[in-house]
Design a protein around this motif. Structure first.
Motif, PDB file in Angstrom:
ATOM      1  N   ASP A 132     -55.921  65.876 147.129  1.00  0.00           N
ATOM      2  CA  ASP A 132     -54.666  65.280 147.587  1.00  0.00           C
ATOM      3  C   ASP A 132     -54.924  64.451 148.837  1.00  0.00           C
ATOM      4  O   ASP A 132     -55.693  64.857 149.720  1.00  0.00           O
ATOM      5  CB  ASP A 132     -53.633  66.356 147.899  1.00  0.00           C
ATOM      6  CG  ASP A 132     -53.122  67.054 146.647  1.00  0.00           C
ATOM      7  OD1 ASP A 132     -53.320  66.494 145.548  1.00  0.00           O
ATOM      8  OD2 ASP A 132     -52.533  68.139 146.776  1.00  0.00           O
ATOM      9  N   GLY A 133     -54.240  63.329 148.940  1.00  0.00           N
ATOM     10  CA  GLY A 133     -54.415  62.439 150.082  1.00  0.00           C
ATOM     11  C   GLY A 133     -55.190  61.180 149.736  1.00  0.00           C
ATOM     12  O   GLY A 133     -55.219  60.230 150.526  1.00  0.00           O
ATOM     13  N   PHE A 134     -55.820  61.165 148.541  1.00  0.00           N
ATOM     14  CA  PHE A 134     -56.542  59.956 148.143  1.00  0.00           C
ATOM     15  C   PHE A 134     -55.555  58.825 147.860  1.00  0.00           C
ATOM     16  O   PHE A 134     -54.630  58.969 147.063  1.00  0.00           O
ATOM     17  CB  PHE A 134     -57.400  60.211 146.901  1.00  0.00           C
ATOM     18  CG  PHE A 134     -57.991  58.945 146.330  1.00  0.00           C
ATOM     19  CD1 PHE A 134     -58.908  58.202 147.055  1.00  0.00           C
ATOM     20  CD2 PHE A 134     -57.600  58.480 145.070  1.00  0.00           C
ATOM     21  CE1 PHE A 134     -59.435  57.014 146.548  1.00  0.00           C
ATOM     22  CE2 PHE A 134     -58.119  57.305 144.551  1.00  0.00           C
ATOM     23  CZ  PHE A 134     -59.038  56.575 145.285  1.00  0.00           C
ATOM     24  N   ARG A 135     -55.766  57.725 148.544  1.00  0.00           N
ATOM     25  CA  ARG A 135     -54.937  56.533 148.377  1.00  0.00           C
ATOM     26  C   ARG A 135     -55.813  55.303 148.604  1.00  0.00           C
ATOM     27  O   ARG A 135     -56.913  55.424 149.148  1.00  0.00           O
ATOM     28  CB  ARG A 135     -53.765  56.517 149.371  1.00  0.00           C
ATOM     29  CG  ARG A 135     -52.831  57.719 149.287  1.00  0.00           C
ATOM     30  CD  ARG A 135     -51.740  57.604 150.341  1.00  0.00           C
ATOM     31  NE  ARG A 135     -50.820  58.743 150.317  1.00  0.00           N
ATOM     32  CZ  ARG A 135     -50.948  59.834 151.029  1.00  0.00           C
ATOM     33  NH1 ARG A 135     -51.993  59.978 151.851  1.00  0.00           N
ATOM     34  NH2 ARG A 135     -50.054  60.813 150.949  1.00  0.00           N
ATOM     35  N   VAL A 136     -55.308  54.154 148.225  1.00  0.00           N
ATOM     36  CA  VAL A 136     -56.063  52.904 148.362  1.00  0.00           C
ATOM     37  C   VAL A 136     -55.225  51.877 149.113  1.00  0.00           C
ATOM     38  O   VAL A 136     -54.024  51.726 148.848  1.00  0.00           O
ATOM     39  CB  VAL A 136     -56.464  52.334 146.984  1.00  0.00           C
ATOM     40  CG1 VAL A 136     -57.259  51.035 147.151  1.00  0.00           C
ATOM     41  CG2 VAL A 136     -57.259  53.358 146.183  1.00  0.00           C
ATOM     42  N   CYS A 137     -55.845  51.171 150.059  1.00  0.00           N
ATOM     43  CA  CYS A 137     -55.209  50.042 150.724  1.00  0.00           C
ATOM     44  C   CYS A 137     -56.229  48.921 150.860  1.00  0.00           C
ATOM     45  O   CYS A 137     -57.441  49.149 150.754  1.00  0.00           O
ATOM     46  CB  CYS A 137     -54.653  50.430 152.098  1.00  0.00           C
ATOM     47  SG  CYS A 137     -55.903  50.883 153.328  1.00  0.00           S
ATOM     48  N   VAL A 138     -55.737  47.708 151.101  1.00  0.00           N
ATOM     49  CA  VAL A 138     -56.588  46.531 151.235  1.00  0.00           C
ATOM     50  C   VAL A 138     -56.228  45.827 152.542  1.00  0.00           C
ATOM     51  O   VAL A 138     -55.047  45.700 152.879  1.00  0.00           O
ATOM     52  CB  VAL A 138     -56.393  45.559 150.049  1.00  0.00           C
ATOM     53  CG1 VAL A 138     -57.340  44.356 150.173  1.00  0.00           C
ATOM     54  CG2 VAL A 138     -56.614  46.279 148.719  1.00  0.00           C
ATOM     55  N   ILE A 139     -57.242  45.387 153.298  1.00  0.00           N
ATOM     56  CA  ILE A 139     -57.035  44.681 154.563  1.00  0.00           C
ATOM     57  C   ILE A 139     -57.587  43.268 154.429  1.00  0.00           C
ATOM     58  O   ILE A 139     -58.758  43.078 154.096  1.00  0.00           O
ATOM     59  CB  ILE A 139     -57.743  45.379 155.741  1.00  0.00           C
ATOM     60  CG1 ILE A 139     -57.381  46.868 155.805  1.00  0.00           C
ATOM     61  CG2 ILE A 139     -57.425  44.667 157.056  1.00  0.00           C
ATOM     62  CD1 ILE A 139     -55.945  47.159 156.114  1.00  0.00           C
ATOM     63  N   LEU A 140     -56.742  42.267 154.703  1.00  0.00           N
ATOM     64  CA  LEU A 140     -57.154  40.870 154.599  1.00  0.00           C
ATOM     65  C   LEU A 140     -56.640  40.105 155.811  1.00  0.00           C
ATOM     66  O   LEU A 140     -55.449  40.152 156.129  1.00  0.00           O
ATOM     67  CB  LEU A 140     -56.594  40.246 153.312  1.00  0.00           C
ATOM     68  CG  LEU A 140     -56.901  38.772 153.071  1.00  0.00           C
ATOM     69  CD1 LEU A 140     -58.409  38.545 152.932  1.00  0.00           C
ATOM     70  CD2 LEU A 140     -56.181  38.273 151.818  1.00  0.00           C
ATOM     71  N   ALA A 141     -57.540  39.391 156.494  1.00  0.00           N
ATOM     72  CA  ALA A 141     -57.152  38.618 157.677  1.00  0.00           C
ATOM     73  C   ALA A 141     -56.595  37.260 157.264  1.00  0.00           C
ATOM     74  O   ALA A 141     -56.994  36.678 156.249  1.00  0.00           O
ATOM     75  CB  ALA A 141     -58.366  38.429 158.594  1.00  0.00           C
ATOM     76  N   TYR A 142     -55.668  36.750 158.080  1.00  0.00           N
ATOM     77  CA  TYR A 142     -55.185  35.388 157.875  1.00  0.00           C
ATOM     78  C   TYR A 142     -56.363  34.425 158.001  1.00  0.00           C
ATOM     79  O   TYR A 142     -57.273  34.635 158.814  1.00  0.00           O
ATOM     80  CB  TYR A 142     -54.130  35.025 158.922  1.00  0.00           C
ATOM     81  CG  TYR A 142     -52.883  35.871 158.885  1.00  0.00           C
ATOM     82  CD1 TYR A 142     -52.092  35.926 157.740  1.00  0.00           C
ATOM     83  CD2 TYR A 142     -52.485  36.607 159.995  1.00  0.00           C
ATOM     84  CE1 TYR A 142     -50.936  36.697 157.706  1.00  0.00           C
ATOM     85  CE2 TYR A 142     -51.331  37.375 159.975  1.00  0.00           C
ATOM     86  CZ  TYR A 142     -50.567  37.418 158.827  1.00  0.00           C
ATOM     87  OH  TYR A 142     -49.430  38.182 158.801  1.00  0.00           O
ATOM     88  N   ASP A 143     -56.338  33.351 157.217  1.00  0.00           N
ATOM     89  CA  ASP A 143     -57.419  32.368 157.290  1.00  0.00           C
ATOM     90  C   ASP A 143     -57.038  31.160 158.132  1.00  0.00           C
ATOM     91  O   ASP A 143     -57.728  30.139 158.122  1.00  0.00           O
ATOM     92  CB  ASP A 143     -57.843  31.922 155.881  1.00  0.00           C
ATOM     93  CG  ASP A 143     -56.740  31.187 155.144  1.00  0.00           C
ATOM     94  OD1 ASP A 143     -55.559  31.416 155.452  1.00  0.00           O
ATOM     95  OD2 ASP A 143     -57.069  30.388 154.241  1.00  0.00           O
ATOM     96  N   THR A 144     -55.930  31.265 158.889  1.00  0.00           N
ATOM     97  CA  THR A 144     -55.545  30.227 159.839  1.00  0.00           C
ATOM     98  C   THR A 144     -55.203  30.889 161.160  1.00  0.00           C
ATOM     99  O   THR A 144     -55.049  32.111 161.238  1.00  0.00           O
ATOM    100  CB  THR A 144     -54.306  29.437 159.362  1.00  0.00           C
ATOM    101  OG1 THR A 144     -53.133  30.262 159.520  1.00  0.00           O
ATOM    102  CG2 THR A 144     -54.437  29.013 157.903  1.00  0.00           C
ATOM    103  N   LEU A 145     -55.059  30.067 162.198  1.00  0.00           N
ATOM    104  CA  LEU A 145     -54.659  30.579 163.514  1.00  0.00           C
ATOM    105  C   LEU A 145     -53.149  30.613 163.660  1.00  0.00           C
ATOM    106  O   LEU A 145     -52.636  30.914 164.729  1.00  0.00           O
ATOM    107  CB  LEU A 145     -55.284  29.714 164.620  1.00  0.00           C
ATOM    108  CG  LEU A 145     -56.817  29.705 164.680  1.00  0.00           C
ATOM    109  CD1 LEU A 145     -57.296  28.757 165.779  1.00  0.00           C
ATOM    110  CD2 LEU A 145     -57.363  31.108 164.896  1.00  0.00           C
ATOM    111  N   GLN A 146     -52.436  30.310 162.581  1.00  0.00           N
ATOM    112  CA  GLN A 146     -50.980  30.255 162.620  1.00  0.00           C
ATOM    113  C   GLN A 146     -50.328  31.549 162.128  1.00  0.00           C
ATOM    114  O   GLN A 146     -49.134  31.589 161.873  1.00  0.00           O
ATOM    115  CB  GLN A 146     -50.484  29.083 161.758  1.00  0.00           C
ATOM    116  CG  GLN A 146     -51.102  27.749 162.117  1.00  0.00           C
ATOM    117  CD  GLN A 146     -50.845  27.362 163.555  1.00  0.00           C
ATOM    118  OE1 GLN A 146     -49.704  27.393 163.999  1.00  0.00           O
ATOM    119  NE2 GLN A 146     -51.893  27.017 164.287  1.00  0.00           N
TER     120      GLN A 146
END
Length: 362
Positions: A307-321
Motif C-alpha cells: 500500500d502506498g505505491f503511486r506514480v507521478c511525473v515531474i516536467l519543467a517548463y521549457d520557457t522562462l515564462q
C-alpha cells in the motif's frame, strides 16, 4: 497589497469556534470606539493591524497550513520524522519550520498569542473575509485579510474572490508544500496519474527530494536520453522498489522528454520499462509483474506490492515564462504514453511567486 512585513506564522492551532461570539461583540465594540467611519480599508491605527491587507495568494497558503496541524502536533511529527529521513515539509522549509512556526523547544503554547485570544471583533467591521477550502479539502473556512483570523461561520463582510484574484491563484497553481496531498487526491480519488508542470528550479528541488525521501522513489529519465541497458535496468529497479516498499514512483523528465513512446517503453523493453508505468494501475497485473520482478525481488515467491505505491511525473517548463511552449504542448501526447489521461498540476515554490506574477502583469 502585500503586508509581508507583518506576515504571521503559517501554522497555528485550528480555530473554528468563537465566530458567533465575535460577531455579537462587534456592535458593542463599535459603539465604544466610534471607528466605523470610512471604507473597509480605513483601519484605525489603534487596532494594531498591518498597514496593507494580505493578498489572496498568501491567505490561501496560510489557510492550508493553519488547518493542517497544531503547533505541538507538527513539532512532535517533525521530531519523529527527523530520525528517519525527514518529511517533504522539513525538506522544503526546514529553517522556517524551526524558527517561525514553533517556539524554540516545541513545548507548550504562548498564551498571549492570537491562537488563545479568539477572533478580533473588529474583523466584522473592517477589512474582508475570503473563503478557501481547508487542508483536507472537505470544507470551507473564512480568513480575514488583515488579521488572518479564521472561522467556520460565514461573516457578513465576506467577499467573493475577484476575477483578477482567481486568475492570479490559477496561474500559480499548487504550492510545493501542498503538492503531496494534492497528488494523492488525484491518484486515489480521481484514479489518474498526476503530471506536475513547474519551473526548472522547483523541478530540481523535487528531484532532489525524491532521491532522498523515504516515501518517494526517483526514476530519472535523464539517464535515457540515449537508450542504454544500464538506464533501462535503473528504471526497472526504481519501479520495482517503489512497488515493493509502497512509495511514490517519481518519474523525473526535467526539461527534456526522451523518446518514450517510440524507443524506450516499447515491446522489447517491457521487462524493464513497460508502457503500463504510464497508466493508472498499469503495473499491477501478474503478467506485468512477472516481467519486471527478478527472483531476488520476490518475497516468498510472490510479487509483493505494498500500500502506498503511486506514480507521478515531474516536467519543467521549457520557457522562462512559466508556460510550456507551443512546440512542447504539441509533443507531449506524442512522447509521453497516456498523457491525455493524466491530470496536469501547476506547482510553484516561494522563489517562483514574484516572477510568475510579474510575467503575467498581476
Amino acid at each position: 497589497g502585500g503586508g509581508a512585513a507583518a506576515e504571521p506564522g503559517l501554522v497555528a492551532v485550528a480555530e473554528t469556534a468563537g465566530g458567533d461570539a465575535g460577531a455579537a461583540d462587534a456592535a458593542g465594540a463599535a459603539a465604544e470606539t466610534g471607528d466605523d467611519a470610512g471604507g473597509e480599508n480605513d483601519i484605525p491605527a489603534a487596532w494594531g493591524w498591518p498597514k496593507e491587507p494580505f493578498d489572496a495568494v498568501f491567505l490561501r497558503q496560510y489557510v492550508l497550513q493553519y488547518t493542517k496541524e497544531s503547533k505541538q502536533e507538527a513539532w512532535d511529527h517533525a521530531l519523529a520524522e527527523r530520525s528517519v529521513g525527514g518529511t517533504f515539509e522539513d525538506f522544503i522549509t526546514e529553517k522556517a519550520f524551526a524558527n517561525l512556526l514553533f517556539n524554540k523547544e516545541g513545548t507548550g503554547e504562548d498564551k498571549d498569542s492570537k491562537d488563545h485570544k479568539g477572533i478580533d471583533p473588529n474583523c466584522y467591521r473592517k477589512g474582508k473575509w475570503y473563503r478557501f477550502l481547508n487542508a483536507k479539502g472537505d470544507c470551507n473556512v473564512y480568513v480575514h485579510n488583515y488579521t488572518c483570523d479564521i472561522t467556520a461561520s460565514r461573516p457578513d463582510n465576506f467577499k467573493e474572490l475577484t476575477s483578477e484574484e482567481l486568475a492570479k491563484l490559477n496561474k500559480l497553481g499548487v504550492y510545493i508544500k501542498d503538492l503531496p496531498e494534492k497528488m494523492q487526491r488525484i491518484y486515489d480519488v480521481q484514479n489518474q496519474i498526476p503530471i506536475v508542470f513547474t519551473s526548472q528550479e522547483t523541478a530540481e528541488a523535487l528531484r532532489t527530494f525524491a532521491e532522498y525521501s523515504k516515501d518517494w522513489q526517483l526514476l530519472d529519465c535523464g539517464k535515457l536520453k540515449r537508450v542504454n541497458a544500464k538506464g533501462l535496468e535503473d528504471a526497472r529497479q526504481a519501479i520495482v522498489n517503489a512497488m515493493k516498499l509502497g512509495k511514490w514512483l517519481c518519474i523525473y523528465l526535467g526539461d527534456h522528454i526522451p523518446e518514450l513512446l517510440e524507443k524506450i517503453c516499447i515491446t522489447k523493453n517491457r521487462d524493464s520499462f513497460p508502457v503500463g508505468t504510464w497508466q493508472y494501475g498499469g503495473l499491477l497485473s501478474d503478467m506485468i509483474k512477472e516481467k519486471i520482478y527478478r527472483d531476488d525481488d520476490k518475497e516468498g515467491g510472490q510479487y509483493v506490492v505494498r500500500d502506498g505505491f503511486r506514480v507521478c511525473v515531474i516536467l519543467a517548463y521549457d520557457t522562462l515564462q512559466y508556460e510550456m511552449s507551443s512546440m512542447r504542448k504539441d509533443e507531449l501526447p506524442s512522447k509521453i504514453p497516456n498523457f491525455q489521461y493524466m491530470e496536469q498540476v501547476r506547482c510553484y515554490a516561494d522563489g517562483d511567486i514574484k516572477k510568475i506574477l510579474e510575467i503575467h502583469g498581476t
